[in-house]
Structures are given as structure tokens and as C-alpha cells.
Design a protein around this motif. Structure first.
Motif: not given
Length: 318
Positions: A279-298
Motif C-alpha cells: 500500500x505504501x509503494x502504490x501510494x508513493x507511485x501514484x503521488x509521484x506519477x513514476x513509470x512502473x515496470x512490473x514483471x507480473x502485470x500483463x
């Protein structure tokens, strides 16, 4: 992996400190609309484009998501939403356009060329029997890179769908010239498990066990995301003002894990800590608009986390 018991207060402070850079407003994202030429050195002929190679840039850095395969797990209340009534899980999956009988997870790695370095983030599942995977070597070559050209491998954690591609069927390393970077707590846990003896023997001479939160190589900083394994790390890759956050297993499913971060995941070693971390990582990512790379998302797993109606949603880059 062994469980461990850090306090939530330490977790929150550590994660906030290391991810503070992510609080900057709207940094330039990694772009996907202008693919670079294939990654090739003078002695490697550029390969043709492949459906298993998704090219993009992080600032001026050439990057590519490499497909390794897929994992399919039953939607039975024992994996990604432990103890949650099936109708609740089904509602999240249905709204996301996903089937409700089986949960689909991608398996992919991230390739980045930075100066003279060729960086690989995780190595896929190899020939593990729980996954339809093992395509990473072919994907790597389709991107114009031979395994011997990889200089640095960054392991988020030592679960087999992330380290299975480090060695071949005979237990020999597939990346003879690469330093293998993983956090010191993760390496200690790997060495403590007798089942990992062959892996430990293969990679020990090239392991760099770094302190959690360290800048591992110039431009790549480890982000401790606790609870999944003893030393699980995300990685922030920076070039100028451009940033990409490779999240490892901070979140497994693009809908279930993101929209319901407090639902228990069976793969987490310490579920309450992992849920707080997620939850903490998702909140930080949302608030910063940083681009995410996930190894398990589509596939290719590139996008952003967006706040919506009191929770989060995954917004893939187009």
C-alpha cells in the motif's frame, strides 16, 4: 523463504525515506512511442523485432521488456486473495475484463543498456514446472544481446520465477560475465535454505550482496519493499529527470493486488508487513506519477498507478 518480523513503524519510515525521490511532481516518463534500434554491439548483428521484446526508453537509455512466459493460478481463495469470498474477487476480476476461474500472471524481465553496462532485472522462471516459461534466452537474443554480454543482473528476490533463468538444466550459470546483485538479507536467506544449494554454488563467485537501499550501480538504486521475502527489493532506474521503478513482487496482479492491496497473498512471507509495504509503494507511485515496470502485470507491464475512488488502479502505457 523464512519469515521475518520487522515492525510496521520501521517499515514505513524506511520505505518513505528511500522512496522520497518519488514524491517529485510529474517527472518525464519512460517513453514507448519511439523504439530505439536493437541493442547490439559491433560483434552482434541486430535482431529483427519480436513479439517477446518490447522496446522503450528511460530518458536516453535503451530499454526493453523481455517476455519469459506466464503463470496461471486458480482463483480459489488460496493464492492472491487468501480468505476473501470468491464473489468479491470475481467482481474485481470481472471489472478488469479478466476470467474468474483462473488468475493470469505474466513473467517478464527488464533489460537496460547504460553506457558500457548491460543490465538485466530478474531472470524469469527458467524451466520451472509451475510456469509456462523459459523464453527469456530467446527474448534476450531477439533484443540483440547474448547472455555473455550481460554485465549486471539485479534480483528482486530469490523466488524461482525470478531466479529460475540464472542457471541451465545442469545447474551452470547462463550469464558467465555478470555480477549478480541482491540484497544482503536476501542472499543470507538464500544460503540458509538447503534447497538452494545448487543455485548458491553456481552464482556465489559473482554475487554482490548490497545493503538495503543502496545505489547498486550508478543510476540504479535498490528500494526495500519488505514482507514478501527477507530482502525483497524494487529498483529505481534514473537517467537525468527520467525514472522507472521496477517493482518486483511488490504487487502480483494488475487488478487484485493494486485495487485491493490489503488482501493477503499466499506468496508473501510476512503477509501483514507485505500488505503495508504494498500500500505504501502504490501510494508513493501514484503521488509521484513514476513509470512502473512490473514483471507480473500483463505484458509488457509498463504503466502508472492512479488513485481512484479511495483506492488505486493500474493505467498501462499505450
Amino acid at each position: 523463504m523464512r519469515r521475518f518480523d520487522p515492525t510496521r513503524a520501521v517499515l514505513t519510515l524506511a520505505l518513505a525515506a528511500v522512496l522520497a525521490a518519488c514524491a517529485d511532481p510529474a517527472p518525464p516518463p519512460a517513453t514507448v512511442d519511439a523504439p530505439p534500434p536493437p541493442m547490439a554491439t559491433a560483434d552482434t548483428a541486430p535482431a529483427s523485432d519480436s513479439a517477446d521484446v518490447h522496446r522503450f526508453r528511460i530518458g536516453s537509455l535503451d530499454a526493453a521488456v523481455l517476455r519469459d512466459g506466464d503463470i496461471h493460478v486458480p482463483n480459489d481463495g488460496k493464492t492472491l486473495a487468501v480468505g476473501i469470498p470468491k464473489p468479491e474477487v470475481d467482481a474485481v476480476l470481472t471489472q478488469a475484463g479478466e476470467p474468474t476461474d483462473t488468475v493470469h500472471l505474466g513473467v517478464q524481465a527488464l533489460l537496460v543498456r547504460s553506457g558500457d553496462r548491460v543490465l538485466l532485472f530478474d531472470t524469469g522462471a527458467g524451466d520451472a514446472d509451475f510456469a509456462d516459461a523459459g523464453r527469456l534466452p530467446a527474448s534476450l537474443r531477439a533484443a540483440g544481446v547474448e547472455p555473455a554480454q550481460v554485465t549486471d543482473i539485479f534480483i528482486s528476490h530469490a523466488h524461482p520465477d525470478h531466479v529460475g533463468g540464472l542457471t541451465d538444466a545442469a545447474g551452470q550459470t547462463l550469464f558467465a560475465n555478470a555480477s549478480v546483485h541482491l540484497s544482503a538479507p536476501e542472499w543470507q536467506a538464500v544460503q540458509a535454505e538447503s534447497a538452494n544449494a545448487a543455485l548458491v554454488a553456481a552464482i556465489s563467485p559473482r554475487v554482490d550482496a548490497f545493503a538495503p537501499g543502496a545505489e547498486v550501480v550508478p543510476g540504479v538504486t535498490a528500494i526495500p519493499v519488505e514482507g514478501h521475502t527477507p530482502g525483497h527489493s524494487a529498483y529505481e532506474i534514473v537517467d537525468g529527470d527520467a525514472r522507472l521503478l521496477y517493482i518486483g513482487d511488490a504487487a502480483h496482479h494488475f487488478a487484485v493486488s493494486v485495487q485491493r492491496p490489503q488482501w493477503t497473498i499466499a506468496f508473501d512471507g510476512d503477509a501483514p508487513v507485505a500488505e503495508a509495504s504494498r500500500e505504501a509503494l502504490l501510494a508513493r507511485a501514484a503521488d509521484s506519477a513514476v513509470t512502473i515496470a512490473s514483471p507480473h502485470f500483463p505484458y509488457p507491464g509498463l504503466g502508472r498507478i492512479v488513485r481512484r475512488e479511495g483506492s488505486f488502479v493500474w493505467a498501462p502505457l499505450q
